[in-house]
Design an enzyme around this catalytic site. Sequence first.
Site, PDB file in Angstrom:
ATOM      1  N   ARG A  98       0.852  -1.179   0.000  1.00 52.01           N
ATOM      2  CA  ARG A  98       0.000   0.000   0.000  1.00 52.01           C
ATOM      3  C   ARG A  98       0.894   1.238   0.000  1.00 52.01           C
ATOM      4  O   ARG A  98       1.911   1.284   0.691  1.00 52.01           O
ATOM      5  CB  ARG A  98      -0.883   0.037   1.250  1.00 52.01           C
ATOM      6  CG  ARG A  98      -1.859  -1.113   1.379  1.00 52.01           C
ATOM      7  CD  ARG A  98      -3.082  -0.902   0.526  1.00 52.01           C
ATOM      8  NE  ARG A  98      -3.765   0.357   0.835  1.00 52.01           N
ATOM      9  CZ  ARG A  98      -4.727   0.873   0.085  1.00 52.01           C
ATOM     10  NH1 ARG A  98      -5.108   0.264  -1.029  1.00 52.01           N
ATOM     11  NH2 ARG A  98      -5.312   2.006   0.420  1.00 52.01           N
ATOM     12  N   ASN A 114      10.939   0.914   6.385  1.00 52.18           N
ATOM     13  CA  ASN A 114      10.590   0.055   5.249  1.00 52.18           C
ATOM     14  C   ASN A 114      11.853  -0.626   4.754  1.00 52.18           C
ATOM     15  O   ASN A 114      12.967  -0.129   4.937  1.00 52.18           O
ATOM     16  CB  ASN A 114       9.975   0.880   4.115  1.00 52.18           C
ATOM     17  CG  ASN A 114       9.518   0.014   2.950  1.00 52.18           C
ATOM     18  OD1 ASN A 114       8.867  -1.013   3.146  1.00 52.18           O
ATOM     19  ND2 ASN A 114       9.848   0.410   1.739  1.00 52.18           N
ATOM     20  N   HIS A 116      13.315  -2.222   1.116  1.00 54.97           N
ATOM     21  CA  HIS A 116      13.034  -2.204  -0.324  1.00 54.97           C
ATOM     22  C   HIS A 116      14.089  -3.030  -1.052  1.00 54.97           C
ATOM     23  O   HIS A 116      15.287  -2.900  -0.764  1.00 54.97           O
ATOM     24  CB  HIS A 116      13.051  -0.764  -0.842  1.00 54.97           C
ATOM     25  CG  HIS A 116      12.720  -0.651  -2.292  1.00 54.97           C
ATOM     26  ND1 HIS A 116      11.439  -0.823  -2.782  1.00 54.97           N
ATOM     27  CD2 HIS A 116      13.499  -0.407  -3.368  1.00 54.97           C
ATOM     28  CE1 HIS A 116      11.447  -0.680  -4.097  1.00 54.97           C
ATOM     29  NE2 HIS A 116      12.690  -0.428  -4.475  1.00 54.97           N
ATOM     30  N   GLU A 150       7.539  10.561   0.284  1.00 55.18           N
ATOM     31  CA  GLU A 150       8.045  10.245  -1.053  1.00 55.18           C
ATOM     32  C   GLU A 150       8.240   8.736  -1.182  1.00 55.18           C
ATOM     33  O   GLU A 150       8.938   8.131  -0.368  1.00 55.18           O
ATOM     34  CB  GLU A 150       9.376  10.963  -1.288  1.00 55.18           C
ATOM     35  CG  GLU A 150       9.962  10.729  -2.668  1.00 55.18           C
ATOM     36  CD  GLU A 150      11.304  11.409  -2.850  1.00 55.18           C
ATOM     37  OE1 GLU A 150      11.855  11.324  -3.959  1.00 55.18           O
ATOM     38  OE2 GLU A 150      11.798  12.007  -1.877  1.00 55.18           O
ATOM     39  N   LEU A 151       7.636   8.132  -2.181  1.00 52.76           N
ATOM     40  CA  LEU A 151       7.691   6.679  -2.347  1.00 52.76           C
ATOM     41  C   LEU A 151       9.131   6.195  -2.441  1.00 52.76           C
ATOM     42  O   LEU A 151       9.879   6.618  -3.327  1.00 52.76           O
ATOM     43  CB  LEU A 151       6.918   6.263  -3.607  1.00 52.76           C
ATOM     44  CG  LEU A 151       6.932   4.768  -3.949  1.00 52.76           C
ATOM     45  CD1 LEU A 151       6.216   3.970  -2.858  1.00 52.76           C
ATOM     46  CD2 LEU A 151       6.305   4.513  -5.316  1.00 52.76           C
ATOM     47  N   GLN A 180      19.582 -11.460   2.349  1.00 56.10           N
ATOM     48  CA  GLN A 180      20.214 -10.311   2.998  1.00 56.10           C
ATOM     49  C   GLN A 180      19.180  -9.397   3.650  1.00 56.10           C
ATOM     50  O   GLN A 180      19.470  -8.752   4.668  1.00 56.10           O
ATOM     51  CB  GLN A 180      21.060  -9.533   1.986  1.00 56.10           C
ATOM     52  CG  GLN A 180      22.236 -10.310   1.441  1.00 56.10           C
ATOM     53  CD  GLN A 180      23.129 -10.848   2.544  1.00 56.10           C
ATOM     54  OE1 GLN A 180      23.477 -10.123   3.488  1.00 56.10           O
ATOM     55  NE2 GLN A 180      23.511 -12.118   2.452  1.00 56.10           N
TER      56      GLN A 180
END
Length: 222
Positions: A98, A114, A116, A150-151, A180
Amino acid sequence: MTQSSNAPLRLAVLISGSGSNLQALIDHGQHQDAPFEVGLVISNRADAFGLERAARAGIPTRTLSHRGFETREAYDTALAELLHAADPGLIALAGFMRILTPGFVEQWQGRLLNIHPSLLPSYRGLHTHQRVLEAGDPVHGATVHFVTAELDGGPAILQARVPVLADDDPDRLAARVLEQEHRIYPLAARWFAEGRLALTTDGRTQLDGKPLDSPVIIDTTR
């Protein structure tokens, strides 16, 4: 946040899928000397396997489907209510599919992490492994970062680098990166829980009281 300074930091984890990074956080938090523990798991999908992982560990779960909400703001308001009731010290996005609204992020600024699957700022968004292969990059990896409006654009904390091999396909490369991810996400959460890691009011990352101008690197390419 009202928990005792002697108690492990309560971590809420937001998921949408299998929850392998959630499992890494659960496992780390169950160590006797761990400074944090997973106290709540929230999914926007009732069929997310991560909910079963949490249940097996005795961790409370909630499902809040995004379907039925007319706007992202309405969904994020309901999500924020669940989180405020749980009063976590840190929120970790672990495959939560989301895009969070700026109003939600602002409420948790500096307490929202987060992970990524790319070496940010390269390859924001989806399909990172395929994009890396198509570009012919020799190195790939994962990044833990503070979440901002900001994504995939918040300040990076920790990165792990892996080699891209000649016979890689997206699945093989993804598996190497994921290994990792399971290493660096609990480490960043530990730093935060120990009071070593912070996001300053001017949007900069600090580690051990010093500005972190570039992420800490774990390099497995050598």
